[in-house]
Design an enzyme around this catalytic site. Structure first.
Site, PDB file in Angstrom:
ATOM      1  N   THR A  26     -48.832  -3.026 -54.387  1.00 26.78           N
ATOM      2  CA  THR A  26     -48.970  -2.648 -52.890  1.00 26.78           C
ATOM      3  C   THR A  26     -47.804  -2.870 -52.409  1.00 26.78           C
ATOM      4  O   THR A  26     -46.868  -3.938 -52.554  1.00 26.78           O
ATOM      5  CB  THR A  26     -50.090  -3.594 -52.395  1.00 26.78           C
ATOM      6  OG1 THR A  26     -51.441  -3.440 -52.915  1.00 26.78           O
ATOM      7  CG2 THR A  26     -50.130  -3.341 -50.714  1.00 26.78           C
ATOM      8  N   THR A  66     -42.136  -0.149 -51.763  1.00 30.87           N
ATOM      9  CA  THR A  66     -41.543   0.334 -52.959  1.00 30.87           C
ATOM     10  C   THR A  66     -42.386   0.883 -53.839  1.00 30.87           C
ATOM     11  O   THR A  66     -42.043   2.143 -54.533  1.00 30.87           O
ATOM     12  CB  THR A  66     -40.453  -0.772 -53.529  1.00 30.87           C
ATOM     13  OG1 THR A  66     -39.786  -1.378 -52.275  1.00 30.87           O
ATOM     14  CG2 THR A  66     -39.592  -0.421 -54.425  1.00 30.87           C
ATOM     15  N   ASP A  91     -45.359  -3.412 -59.465  1.00 23.81           N
ATOM     16  CA  ASP A  91     -45.457  -3.954 -57.962  1.00 23.81           C
ATOM     17  C   ASP A  91     -44.134  -4.165 -57.500  1.00 23.81           C
ATOM     18  O   ASP A  91     -43.069  -4.272 -58.070  1.00 23.81           O
ATOM     19  CB  ASP A  91     -46.215  -5.169 -58.140  1.00 23.81           C
ATOM     20  CG  ASP A  91     -47.081  -5.444 -56.858  1.00 23.81           C
ATOM     21  OD1 ASP A  91     -46.940  -4.811 -55.835  1.00 23.81           O
ATOM     22  OD2 ASP A  91     -48.042  -6.341 -56.873  1.00 23.81           O
ATOM     23  N   ALA A 135     -41.810  -6.782 -54.554  1.00 24.53           N
ATOM     24  CA  ALA A 135     -41.646  -8.229 -54.316  1.00 24.53           C
ATOM     25  C   ALA A 135     -40.926  -8.291 -52.922  1.00 24.53           C
ATOM     26  O   ALA A 135     -40.050  -7.465 -52.519  1.00 24.53           O
ATOM     27  CB  ALA A 135     -41.022  -8.897 -55.451  1.00 24.53           C
ATOM     28  N   ASP A 136     -40.980  -9.622 -52.493  1.00 26.11           N
ATOM     29  CA  ASP A 136     -40.264 -10.017 -51.145  1.00 26.11           C
ATOM     30  C   ASP A 136     -39.261 -10.515 -51.503  1.00 26.11           C
ATOM     31  O   ASP A 136     -38.097 -10.181 -50.577  1.00 26.11           O
ATOM     32  CB  ASP A 136     -41.437 -10.838 -50.214  1.00 26.11           C
ATOM     33  CG  ASP A 136     -42.555 -10.022 -49.722  1.00 26.11           C
ATOM     34  OD1 ASP A 136     -42.839  -8.747 -49.459  1.00 26.11           O
ATOM     35  OD2 ASP A 136     -43.634 -10.590 -49.914  1.00 26.11           O
ATOM     36  N   LYS A 183     -44.316 -12.954 -53.116  1.00 25.69           N
ATOM     37  CA  LYS A 183     -45.042 -11.611 -52.790  1.00 25.69           C
ATOM     38  C   LYS A 183     -46.063 -12.207 -51.373  1.00 25.69           C
ATOM     39  O   LYS A 183     -46.589 -13.336 -51.463  1.00 25.69           O
ATOM     40  CB  LYS A 183     -45.625 -11.080 -54.014  1.00 25.69           C
ATOM     41  CG  LYS A 183     -44.785 -10.572 -55.006  1.00 25.69           C
ATOM     42  CD  LYS A 183     -45.549 -10.152 -56.318  1.00 25.69           C
ATOM     43  CE  LYS A 183     -46.676  -9.183 -56.168  1.00 25.69           C
ATOM     44  NZ  LYS A 183     -46.215  -8.286 -55.186  1.00 25.69           N
ATOM     45  N   GLY A 184     -46.639 -10.985 -51.037  1.00 21.56           N
ATOM     46  CA  GLY A 184     -47.574 -11.069 -50.143  1.00 21.56           C
ATOM     47  C   GLY A 184     -47.446 -10.665 -48.872  1.00 21.56           C
ATOM     48  O   GLY A 184     -48.151 -11.140 -47.802  1.00 21.56           O
ATOM     49  N   GLY A 185     -46.094 -10.182 -48.442  1.00 23.03           N
ATOM     50  CA  GLY A 185     -45.696  -9.714 -47.165  1.00 23.03           C
ATOM     51  C   GLY A 185     -46.620  -8.790 -46.660  1.00 23.03           C
ATOM     52  O   GLY A 185     -46.925  -8.473 -45.526  1.00 23.03           O
ATOM     53  N   GLU A 237     -53.227  -9.181 -55.787  1.00 22.31           N
ATOM     54  CA  GLU A 237     -51.924  -8.865 -56.664  1.00 22.31           C
ATOM     55  C   GLU A 237     -51.706  -9.644 -57.986  1.00 22.31           C
ATOM     56  O   GLU A 237     -51.607  -9.535 -59.092  1.00 22.31           O
ATOM     57  CB  GLU A 237     -50.551  -8.883 -55.835  1.00 22.31           C
ATOM     58  CG  GLU A 237     -50.304  -7.724 -54.945  1.00 22.31           C
ATOM     59  CD  GLU A 237     -49.262  -7.552 -54.139  1.00 22.31           C
ATOM     60  OE1 GLU A 237     -48.912  -6.810 -53.478  1.00 22.31           O
ATOM     61  OE2 GLU A 237     -48.956  -8.817 -53.844  1.00 22.31           O
TER      62      GLU A 237
END
Length: 224
Positions: free
Chosen positions: A26, A29, A81, A83-84, A94-96, A103
């Site tokens: 998610t 990118t 995936d 990454a932040d 992750k998780g922004g 995920e």
């Protein structure tokens, strides 16, 4: 203008082979990864996708990518995936986008994990980006208070409308801010001991390959 996210996202598709079960991440990118996979499926590629969010599920469906739920697959061949943040020890935040729990579950079921990022996401120490905690709505204030006692500052995530942000799982997100996570293992252990935290955004032992797109359009592959 060079679109670093598009370059990194599409590059990851080179690892996808016919017949694979593919975890679909998610974010802005991996959006381009999924768009490219949609083209490849329409050109005859046979894959099965496992989406990490309702947003990704909808995108994949619209592109004609066959999907299964995580419950309906034994394992996932590869997950792509974003990454932040990610450091040189392959530890990431992750998780922004709010999908950290799904995920992490998909990443855990995957034989290989590829992260696609633009170069500003590569950092020396984690913490410039807030660390998200998915918490159940019941008693979330208790979680906040426990963290405050440890001098850990959090913000309850809200939508642009001002309403509380709710994850696909019906939970809230507390973002830890103004903190550097030099000892990520310690933080992982600390957060696991607080009741009410469903999951945190530290991804410490998951990623195998980082695809990093630079401002000049070049690709850097970083492998464990």
């Amino acid at each position: 203008m060079i679109n670093q996210k598009k370059i990194a996202g599409e590059k990851a598709c080179e690892w996808i082979k016919d017949g694979m079960v593919v975890g679909l991440g998610t974010g802005s990118t991996v959006y381009y990864t999924i768009e490219k996979l949609g083209e490849m499926v329409n050109n005859g590629l046979h894959i099965t996708g496992v989406a990490t969010s309702e947003e990704t599920n909808k995108q994949a469906q619209n592109l004609g990518i066959p999907l299964k739920s995580l419950n309906d697959v034994t394992e996932i061949d590869i997950t792509i995936d974003g990454a932040d943040e990610i450091d040189t020890d392959f530890q990431g935040i992750k998780g922004g986008g709010g999908a950290l729990l799904r995920e992490k579950m998909v990443a855990s079921a995957s034989l290989k994990n590829i992260w696609v990022v633009s170069e500003e996401k590569l950092v020396r120490n984690l913490g410039k980006f807030p660390l998200p905690l998915e918490v159940i709505p019941f008693g979330w204030k208790q979680v906040e208070r426990k963290l405050e006692k440890e001098h850990i500052q959090t913000n309850l995530r809200k939508q642009s409308s001002g309403e509380v942000y709710v994850t696909n799982n019906g939970n809230y997100i507390l973002d830890i801010v103004n903190q550097t996570f030099t000892d990520a293992e310690m933080w992982q252990e600390k957060l696991a001991q607080i009741p009410g935290i469903v999951e945190h955004g530290l991804f410490l032992h998951y990623v195998d390959i980082i695809i990093c797109a630079k401002a000049n359009g070049e690709i850097e592959l970083i492998k464990k």
